[in-house]
Design a protein around this motif. Sequence first.
Motif, PDB file in Angstrom:
ATOM      1  N   PRO A   1       0.739  -0.929   0.024  1.00 57.07           N
ATOM      2  CA  PRO A   1       0.073   0.037  -0.099  1.00 57.07           C
ATOM      3  C   PRO A   1       0.899   1.073  -0.002  1.00 57.07           C
ATOM      4  CG  PRO A   1      -0.956  -1.514   1.601  1.00 57.07           C
ATOM      5  CD  PRO A   1       0.631  -2.045   1.049  1.00 57.07           C
ATOM      6  N   PRO A   2       0.509   2.282  -0.675  1.00 60.57           N
ATOM      7  CA  PRO A   2      -0.821   2.572  -1.403  1.00 60.57           C
ATOM      8  C   PRO A   2      -1.060   2.209  -2.602  1.00 60.57           C
ATOM      9  CG  PRO A   2       0.470   4.598  -1.341  1.00 60.57           C
ATOM     10  CD  PRO A   2       1.179   3.621  -0.582  1.00 60.57           C
TER      11      PRO A   2
ATOM     12  N   GLU B   1      -8.183   7.221  -2.616  1.00 57.99           N
ATOM     13  CA  GLU B   1      -8.569   5.822  -1.955  1.00 57.99           C
ATOM     14  C   GLU B   1      -9.681   4.816  -2.381  1.00 57.99           C
ATOM     15  OE1 GLU B   1      -9.293   7.153   1.792  1.00 57.99           O
ATOM     16  OE2 GLU B   1      -7.485   8.192   2.298  1.00 57.99           O
ATOM     17  N   ARG B   2     -10.570   5.246  -3.074  1.00 55.36           N
ATOM     18  CA  ARG B   2     -11.648   4.395  -3.495  1.00 55.36           C
ATOM     19  C   ARG B   2     -11.073   3.418  -4.571  1.00 55.36           C
ATOM     20  NH1 ARG B   2     -14.149   4.758  -7.999  1.00 55.36           N
ATOM     21  NH2 ARG B   2     -13.578   6.453  -8.566  1.00 55.36           N
TER      22      ARG B   2
ATOM     23  N   GLN C   1     -10.270  -0.560  -5.344  1.00 58.26           N
ATOM     24  CA  GLN C   1     -10.671  -1.521  -6.174  1.00 58.26           C
ATOM     25  C   GLN C   1      -9.657  -2.183  -6.875  1.00 58.26           C
ATOM     26  OE1 GLN C   1     -12.593   1.385  -8.734  1.00 58.26           O
ATOM     27  NE2 GLN C   1     -14.487   1.446  -7.535  1.00 58.26           N
ATOM     28  N   VAL C   2      -8.436  -1.533  -6.803  1.00 58.21           N
ATOM     29  CA  VAL C   2      -7.274  -2.055  -7.663  1.00 58.21           C
ATOM     30  C   VAL C   2      -6.744  -3.390  -6.815  1.00 58.21           C
ATOM     31  CG1 VAL C   2      -4.929  -1.741  -8.225  1.00 58.21           C
ATOM     32  CG2 VAL C   2      -6.428  -0.209  -8.875  1.00 58.21           C
TER      33      VAL C   2
ATOM     34  N   THR D   1      -1.472   7.780 -14.534  1.00 59.70           N
ATOM     35  CA  THR D   1      -2.429   7.584 -15.591  1.00 59.70           C
ATOM     36  C   THR D   1      -3.833   7.232 -15.166  1.00 59.70           C
ATOM     37  OG1 THR D   1      -1.824   5.168 -15.893  1.00 59.70           O
ATOM     38  CG2 THR D   1      -0.550   6.688 -17.315  1.00 59.70           C
ATOM     39  N   ILE D   2      -3.873   6.908 -14.031  1.00 60.64           N
ATOM     40  CA  ILE D   2      -5.433   6.468 -13.607  1.00 60.64           C
ATOM     41  C   ILE D   2      -5.736   7.397 -12.233  1.00 60.64           C
ATOM     42  CG2 ILE D   2      -5.513   4.471 -14.774  1.00 60.64           C
ATOM     43  CD1 ILE D   2      -4.904   2.995 -11.971  1.00 60.64           C
ATOM     44  N   ASP D   3      -4.849   8.135 -11.692  1.00 60.50           N
ATOM     45  CA  ASP D   3      -5.043   8.690 -10.310  1.00 60.50           C
ATOM     46  C   ASP D   3      -5.656   9.887 -10.517  1.00 60.50           C
ATOM     47  OD1 ASP D   3      -4.968   8.786  -7.512  1.00 60.50           O
ATOM     48  OD2 ASP D   3      -2.835   8.708  -7.333  1.00 60.50           O
ATOM     49  N   LYS D   4      -5.776  10.677  -9.470  1.00 55.57           N
ATOM     50  CA  LYS D   4      -6.458  11.859  -9.386  1.00 55.57           C
ATOM     51  C   LYS D   4      -6.639  12.946 -10.297  1.00 55.57           C
ATOM     52  CE  LYS D   4      -7.572  11.801  -4.234  1.00 55.57           C
ATOM     53  NZ  LYS D   4      -7.598  12.710  -2.999  1.00 55.57           N
TER      54      LYS D   4
END
Length: 277
Positions: free
Chosen positions: A152-153, A159-160, A164-165, A248-251
């Motif tokens: 983690p993280p 966090e959501r 999922q990942v 590429t997928i974060d906030k």
Amino acid sequence: MIRKSDFYLEGGRLGVLLIHGLTGTPMEMRLLGKGLHGAGFTVHGMQLAGHCGDTDDLLATGWRDWYASVEAAADAMRARVDHLFVGGLSMGALLALKLAADRPGQVAGVGVYGATFRYDGWSIPWLARLSFLLPFLKTLGLGRNRVFLEQPPYGLRDERLREQVSAAMRSGDSTIAGLLGNPWHSLADLYQLSARVRRQLHQVTAPCLVAHASDDDVASVRNAELVLRGVSAPSELLLLQDSYHMITIDKERRTLIERSARFFQVVAARHGHPVPA
């Protein structure tokens, strides 16, 4: 060759080849790919050789196999577009840089996303920071069945999405979020690739957008600075303040999409190509 987990989005005559990271999947590039496609680009999110299967599938390949799959995907895409851009996340960024170094006349620009020459981010345990020694252990035939488990993280500030990942990795379906851990021998190949790309950085003459999380948990900003110092082309640095490694997928993925599309469009315009509508 289109592999089972690839995605291909037909657009205009400007193409972007997207490359995921070690033990990852094309899914980590899909949101970026959809955004670039929305900006008018043809996009291929490719699956690296040995990935999206189990650990044995990955261990049956090495960095030369991963790079050969990148070359094959680039060859296929060049037949469909006028200008080829390439972008990669983490280890994928190294493969993208190598392609640009080896093929200066074919790669118009590079998206260098979270480049990882060394795992030196703040979440990396001290033992894993010694993983640059793994090529030596691999030559001795040691550690083939050993794995560094993801911590983690998981490269995600959101966090959501992190939950999922994490659940997808624990499920055992590697086509969604990749493997739960990094095999030692695969990490050894990453470090061999890293050393090769570092020596070749001066051969990169295509402009680079170097995007990195300022608080990257996996690979510190020093990795991005290494690229900026080493490449021979004028390049831009994009520091993302509210993301971790998986930019590429974060906030701040929308910021990354917008800056990438604009960067590639400007480079294409310099070559006399009209920007996508």
